[in-house]
Design a protein around this motif. Structure first.
Motif: not given
Length: 469
Positions: A193-195, A172-175, A123-129, A102-104
């Motif tokens: 891997a969020t902030d 390609k979206e926010a969790l 491998l899954g990748i989540v990020d909207h940015d 969660v977060g690239a």
């Protein structure tokens, strides 16, 4: 008569012999057919295994190896396989595992690269940015060519380039609570891997509800930390932090800065912990926390509190079930937003603030004034407006006489106008300057005015060549 009887007996014996020979031939044919069928079934059972010797050698392919790794896989992961503590068993588990990152960004970049390289099955990748230029010093999975494009698109391309055999799934979206359960349920392990605070609580609660191990990392400035939650009887994030910290304590890289390699170190360690959990190798950081100090090159591992029986997420009477999770307001709970957009305070009335364009017009018209920049000194060294006076907000109380002197000096210099000098305050984004003006008003500097949006507004509305950071 005797000879005739003897001849008749010989014929009978010969007929019996011929009959038995025919039956023998039929039985042999049947045995051959059954043997062929048996060999075919054996080949089907071993169809995932390919002989690791040249076909010219007279070695039975089925005796080559008894695992699912192809020759290419053996060669690719050979350095893993040579490790006695890892080997075929751990690599096989890793190839069957699924991990969601969660977060690239700074943490997710190295974690994704190493997980893809090591042979995670999915491998899954989540990020909207989207990728920005100021990401690249730490988010090493992205290249300049991807600036302005989706981080997920960029990260997925890099992962596929390093290992085309890994299945990459792009989100390609926010969790959010609306999609978290559906997405997370498809994976064995989750890497946070969020902030930001609301994301950390949400990811934790989702993992607890679904029973997923959570590899949690954080990095800011020159420090980082890492632990594993909700695994092997260990605590979850809420066990350690049942109430969120104050917003003033929640630092982000965009505000406090970060040395690029620091999240890189933590992200690599997150990948390591995920690999250990996925392959059942070694001792995870469950129940322990790794603390990294880049400036002193020190790593400490401390024991953390165990699982709390009163925890709202994982305790004996936990309230967090799926229905509650999907209705929970994490932004309200943490008093901070999911989005990484900068904080925008609104402490002052309109009469106490002016736009950067208005300030520019007053400077151009020669208005006598003092401009106080309340950013920290190291910010001021990066870039500043001409003739601005740097008085950091933290020192404002002790520097009031300096402001008074500067105003008097400006009035003397421009005595022909007959008017007192104006006082303006600026900062990076217009938040600390509002705090400063509010304090200055209390201290008798009632004419002090804030410049809306700070230096970022100046760069966007007045001078596009003015550097931003």
């Amino acid at each position: 008569m005797v000879s005739n009887v003897s001849g008749s007996s010989s014929r009978i014996l010969q007929e019996e012999i011929d009959k038995l020979k025919a039956e023998k031939s039929s039985i042999e044919d049947r045995i051959s057919a059954l043997q062929a069928q048996l060999n075919e079934e054996k080949d089907k059972d071993k169809d995932s295994s390919t002989c690791c010797f040249p076909s010219s050698l007279s070695i039975n392919a089925s005796s080559c190896f008894q695992h699912a790794l192809s020759p290419d896989m053996i060669y690719r992961y050979s350095r893993h396989l040579l490790l006695p503590s890892f080997g075929i068993e751990a690599q096989s588990k890793l190839l069957k595992s699924s991990i969601l990152v969660v977060g690239a960004g700074g943490l997710g970049s190295p974690a994704l690269l190493y997980l893809a390289a090591s042979g995670v099955g999915r491998l899954g990748i989540v990020d909207h940015d989207v990728v920005e230029l100021n990401n690249l010093h730490r988010q090493i999975i992205h290249a300049e060519a991807y600036i302005g494009q989706s981080k997920v698109t960029s990260a997925a391309a890099a992962c596929r380039a390093i290992n085309s055999t890994v299945q990459i799934v792009e989100y390609k979206e926010a969790l959010r609570v609306s999609n978290a359960l559906e997405i997370v349920s498809k994976y064995d392990i989750v890497i946070d891997a969020t902030d930001n605070a609301p994301s950390r609580y949400m990811v934790n609660d989702c993992c607890v509800v679904l029973g997923k191990p959570l590899i949690s990392g954080a990095a800011v400035g020159l420090e980082g930390q890492l632990t594993v939650y909700n695994h092997d009887g260990g605590p979850c994030y809420r066990c350690l932090f049942p109430t969120p910290p104050p917003t003033s304590a929640c630092q982000r890289c965009s505000d406090s800065g970060v040395l690029g390699v620091v999240p890189g170190v933590i992200g690599c360690l997150q990948a390591l912990e995920a690999i250990k959990v996925a392959s059942s190798v070694g001792e995870s950081l469950s129940g322990r926390m790794l603390l990294f100090d880049a400036l002193s090159a020190r790593i400490r591992i401390v024991k953390i509190r165990g699982r709390s029986f009163h925890c709202e997420a994982c305790g004996e009477n936990a309230a967090f079930k799926q229905p509650m999770f999907q209705k929970f307001d994490y932004e309200k709970f943490t008093q901070s937003p999911f989005a990484s957009t900068p904080l925008k305070l609104n402490l002052l009335s309109e009469s106490d603030r002016i736009s950067s364009k208005d300030y520019k017009a007053r400077v151009t018209n020669g208005e006598p004034h003092v401009l106080v920049d309340v950013r920290p000194a190291h910010h001021f060294k990066i870039v500043a407006l001409p003739k601005s006076l740097n008085i950091p907000l933290s020192t404002l109380k002790d520097k009031l006489p300096a402001i008074s002197s500067a105003l008097k000096e400006e009035e003397v210099t421009d005595s022909s106008s007959g008017s007192s000098a104006s006082l303006y305050v600026i900062c990076r984004r217009g938040n600390d300057s509002q705090r400063a003006v509010h304090y200055l008003h209390q201290m008798g500097f009632t004419s002090a005015r804030d410049i809306l949006g700070g230096l970022e507004s100046w760069a966007s509305d007045v001078d596009p060549n003015f550097p931003t950071y």
